[in-house]
Design an enzyme around this catalytic site. Structure first.
Site, PDB file in Angstrom:
ATOM      1  N   SER A 245     -21.552  88.163   7.146  1.00  0.00           N
ATOM      2  CA  SER A 245     -22.042  89.387   6.488  1.00  0.00           C
ATOM      3  C   SER A 245     -23.396  89.139   5.815  1.00  0.00           C
ATOM      4  O   SER A 245     -24.265  90.007   5.821  1.00  0.00           O
ATOM      5  CB  SER A 245     -21.021  89.947   5.494  1.00  0.00           C
ATOM      6  OG  SER A 245     -20.990  89.193   4.314  1.00  0.00           O
TER       7      SER A 245
ATOM      8  N   ASN B  71     -29.127  78.047  -0.517  1.00  0.00           N
ATOM      9  CA  ASN B  71     -27.740  78.442  -0.230  1.00  0.00           C
ATOM     10  C   ASN B  71     -27.328  79.552  -1.192  1.00  0.00           C
ATOM     11  O   ASN B  71     -27.887  79.672  -2.283  1.00  0.00           O
ATOM     12  CB  ASN B  71     -26.830  77.224  -0.427  1.00  0.00           C
ATOM     13  CG  ASN B  71     -25.371  77.533  -0.145  1.00  0.00           C
ATOM     14  OD1 ASN B  71     -25.053  78.220   0.837  1.00  0.00           O
ATOM     15  ND2 ASN B  71     -24.479  77.048  -0.983  1.00  0.00           N
TER      16      ASN B  71
ATOM     17  N   HIS C 178     -23.958  81.012  -3.279  1.00  0.00           N
ATOM     18  CA  HIS C 178     -22.635  80.566  -3.716  1.00  0.00           C
ATOM     19  C   HIS C 178     -21.981  81.690  -4.537  1.00  0.00           C
ATOM     20  O   HIS C 178     -22.636  82.276  -5.402  1.00  0.00           O
ATOM     21  CB  HIS C 178     -22.795  79.295  -4.563  1.00  0.00           C
ATOM     22  CG  HIS C 178     -21.499  78.671  -4.928  1.00  0.00           C
ATOM     23  ND1 HIS C 178     -20.717  77.983  -4.017  1.00  0.00           N
ATOM     24  CD2 HIS C 178     -20.811  78.651  -6.099  1.00  0.00           C
ATOM     25  CE1 HIS C 178     -19.630  77.555  -4.618  1.00  0.00           C
ATOM     26  NE2 HIS C 178     -19.652  77.945  -5.878  1.00  0.00           N
TER      27      HIS C 178
ATOM     28  N   ILE D 110     -20.267  70.183   4.526  1.00  0.00           N
ATOM     29  CA  ILE D 110     -20.899  69.355   3.494  1.00  0.00           C
ATOM     30  C   ILE D 110     -22.050  68.630   4.168  1.00  0.00           C
ATOM     31  O   ILE D 110     -21.888  68.052   5.257  1.00  0.00           O
ATOM     32  CB  ILE D 110     -19.880  68.351   2.908  1.00  0.00           C
ATOM     33  CG1 ILE D 110     -18.822  69.110   2.113  1.00  0.00           C
ATOM     34  CG2 ILE D 110     -20.580  67.310   2.031  1.00  0.00           C
ATOM     35  CD1 ILE D 110     -17.651  68.274   1.660  1.00  0.00           C
TER      36      ILE D 110
ATOM     37  N   ASP E 188     -23.661  72.196  -4.398  1.00  0.00           N
ATOM     38  CA  ASP E 188     -23.952  73.360  -5.259  1.00  0.00           C
ATOM     39  C   ASP E 188     -24.646  72.993  -6.565  1.00  0.00           C
ATOM     40  O   ASP E 188     -24.458  73.676  -7.597  1.00  0.00           O
ATOM     41  CB  ASP E 188     -22.657  74.154  -5.550  1.00  0.00           C
ATOM     42  CG  ASP E 188     -22.011  74.682  -4.278  1.00  0.00           C
ATOM     43  OD1 ASP E 188     -22.750  75.046  -3.355  1.00  0.00           O
ATOM     44  OD2 ASP E 188     -20.773  74.701  -4.213  1.00  0.00           O
TER      45      ASP E 188
END
Ligand code: GRF
Length: 190
Positions: free
Chosen positions: A15, A110, A112, A97, A148
């Site tokens: 999405s 990224n 999150h 990872i 992260d």
């Protein structure tokens, strides 16, 4: 017109991939045009493959199961991205990872589904929903070798109120779609 090229990595639903393509692909901003030169997935069954195709972008499939080790997969991934000669690599639900083989070589961001630095790693959405916090949100961050943990580029938060899990999940995705393309433009300095 100058072209800024990006590649989008994903693993499943896609999405965020679809939204980024709709907002950015072949769109002009000031004196730049953004081009998504390709998508890459590690999952041959990812629903996002068709979504990208519908919007005119092909997906390179690198099935991680066909590589002997995480390092071998990352080496091929780095080689593939370098061949595309992109300005930025955008991770959108890429469920792997990444080793320093990737993080030392590739400039990537990224998204999150939590307000980092809270709820790093897997099941962040569920852990954020279950927490006693009154707010929740999403973060865009630089990709570094620690999961992260890269510098935060953009965040969006909302009041959890009395939401049930389905509403919470929808709100998370809505926030992701609102900020991710803006964060990409910010990093590309457009
Ligand atoms: C998103 O919630 C993103 O934050 C996380 O994985 C999910 C991917 O969803 N990293 P989609 O494939 O973009 O729909």
């Amino acid at each position: 017109m100058l072209i800024k090229k990006i590649v989008i990595l994903f693993s499943g639903e896609g999405s965020n991939l679809e939204n980024l393509l709709k907002k950015l692909h072949k769109k002009s901003f000031k004196s730049f045009q953004v081009e998504v030169v390709s998508a890459i997935t590690n999952n041959p069954d990812a629903k996002g493959i068709q979504k990208a195709k519908n919007l005119g972008v092909d997906t390179i499939i690198l099935n991680h199961k066909t590589f002997k080790s995480r390092e071998e997969f990352d080496t091929k991934l780095v080689e593939t991205i370098k061949n595309l000669e992109v300005n930025l690599t955008v991770l959108a639900g890429f469920m792997r990872i990444l080793t320093p083989i990737f993080t030392n070589e590739i400039k990537a961001i990224n998204i999150h589904p939590s307000l980092l630095p809270l709820f790093k790693g897997a099941n962040a959405l569920e852990r954020s929903f279950d927490s006693d916090m009154k707010v929740a949100g999403v973060s865009v961050h630089d990709v570094v070798s620690e999961i992260d943990a890269g510098e935060i580029i953009m965040q969006r938060c909302f009041d959890k109120k009395e939401m049930d899990f389905d509403n919470f999940k929808s709100k998370i995705h809505e926030c992701e779609h609102e900020i991710y393309y803006k964060a990409v433009l910010k990093v590309l300095k457009i």
